[in-house]
Design an enzyme around this catalytic site. Structure first.
Site, mmCIF file in Angstrom:
data_model
loop_
_atom_site.group_PDB
_atom_site.id
_atom_site.type_symbol
_atom_site.label_atom_id
_atom_site.label_comp_id
_atom_site.label_asym_id
_atom_site.label_seq_id
_atom_site.Cartn_x
_atom_site.Cartn_y
_atom_site.Cartn_z
ATOM 1 N N GLY A 46 0.865 -1.244 -0.167
ATOM 2 C CA GLY A 46 -0.060 -0.041 0.004
ATOM 3 C C GLY A 46 0.794 1.110 -0.015
ATOM 4 N N GLN A 51 3.288 9.938 1.387
ATOM 5 C CA GLN A 51 4.712 9.185 1.251
ATOM 6 C C GLN A 51 5.167 9.459 0.006
ATOM 7 O OE1 GLN A 51 2.560 5.053 2.090
ATOM 8 N NE2 GLN A 51 4.618 4.841 2.819
ATOM 9 N N CYS A 89 7.276 -0.492 6.694
ATOM 10 C CA CYS A 89 6.488 0.737 5.969
ATOM 11 C C CYS A 89 7.759 1.359 5.285
ATOM 12 C CB CYS A 89 6.067 1.761 7.309
ATOM 13 S SG CYS A 89 5.559 3.257 6.183
ATOM 14 N N LEU A 90 7.339 1.649 4.013
ATOM 15 C CA LEU A 90 8.312 2.059 2.915
ATOM 16 C C LEU A 90 9.000 3.388 3.699
ATOM 17 C CD1 LEU A 90 6.018 1.650 -0.076
ATOM 18 C CD2 LEU A 90 8.020 0.199 0.218
ATOM 19 N N HIS A 131 -3.297 0.695 7.938
ATOM 20 C CA HIS A 131 -1.941 1.171 8.013
ATOM 21 C C HIS A 131 -2.269 2.507 7.075
ATOM 22 C CE1 HIS A 131 2.479 0.826 7.469
ATOM 23 N NE2 HIS A 131 2.159 1.498 6.631
ATOM 24 N N GLU A 132 -2.811 2.127 5.917
ATOM 25 C CA GLU A 132 -2.722 3.471 5.083
ATOM 26 C C GLU A 132 -3.599 4.656 5.445
ATOM 27 O OE1 GLU A 132 -0.526 3.220 2.949
ATOM 28 O OE2 GLU A 132 -0.292 1.371 2.982
ATOM 29 N N HIS A 135 -1.666 6.512 7.891
ATOM 30 C CA HIS A 135 -0.635 7.515 6.993
ATOM 31 C C HIS A 135 -1.344 8.946 6.795
ATOM 32 C CE1 HIS A 135 3.062 5.651 6.096
ATOM 33 N NE2 HIS A 135 2.638 4.649 5.955
HETATM 34 NI NI NI Z 1 3.591 2.847 5.484
#
Ligand code: NI
Length: 161
Positions: A46, A51, A89-90, A131-132, A135
């Site tokens: 995701g 991000q 997480c990226l 999670h998203e 963010h």
């Molecule tokens: Ni993330």
């Protein structure tokens, strides 16, 4: 169509509460296309707009072997159950942690045509929805890690989460 640079901590855009999308115009469509390209390029589950440096309430979710889900202005309307998961997480590369997530998550959101829809997710999809959505509120999974011993560095035996 473009693959964009992923922002990592301590970039302040990751900590900002993202703004609601009011008009889904051509620039939003391009942004979503770029987010999907970027998600595929990094093999992520995701990606949320903050991000890639855009403080708007848009997220894309790509569960393996399923079509990419685009969520505009998503809101979690229901959570059920609790399960312990490992998450990464990226925007915080090189680590993963153990946290609690809901077993079932229901969201309402708009699709890329602006149409309202509801979506129920379990397991990996429920985790990605939480999670998203986090963010978009400036929250990262590390905020849910209850103690430092539940956050680990990725070793060469693990794949990047
Ligand atoms: Ni993330």
């Amino acid at each position: 169509m473009a693959v964009l640079e992923i922002r990592t901590l301590p970039d302040p855009v990751l900590r900002r509460k993202a703004k609601r999308v009011t008009t889904i115009d051509g620039s939003i469509q391009k942004l979503i296309d770029d987010m999907i390209d970027t998600l595929r390029a990094v093999h992520g589950a995701g990606l949320a707009a903050p991000q890639i440096g855009v403080s708007l309430r848009i997220a894309v979710i790509g569960i393996p072997e399923k079509e990419v889900i685009t969520l505009i202005n998503p809101e979690i309307v229901r959570r059920e159950g609790v399960r312990v998961v490992e998450e990464g997480c990226l925007s915080y590369p090189g680590y993963y942690g153990e946290i609690k997530r809901s077993e079932v998550v229901k969201v309402k959101a708009q699709n890329r045509q602006g149409k309202q829809f509801r979506l129920k997710g379990e397991e990996l999809l429920a985790q990605a929805l939480e999670h998203e959505t986090d963010h978009l509120n400036g929250i990262l999974y590390i905020d849910h890690v209850e103690s430092p011993d539940k956050l680990w560095k990725v070793t060469s035996q693990d794949s990047e989460p």
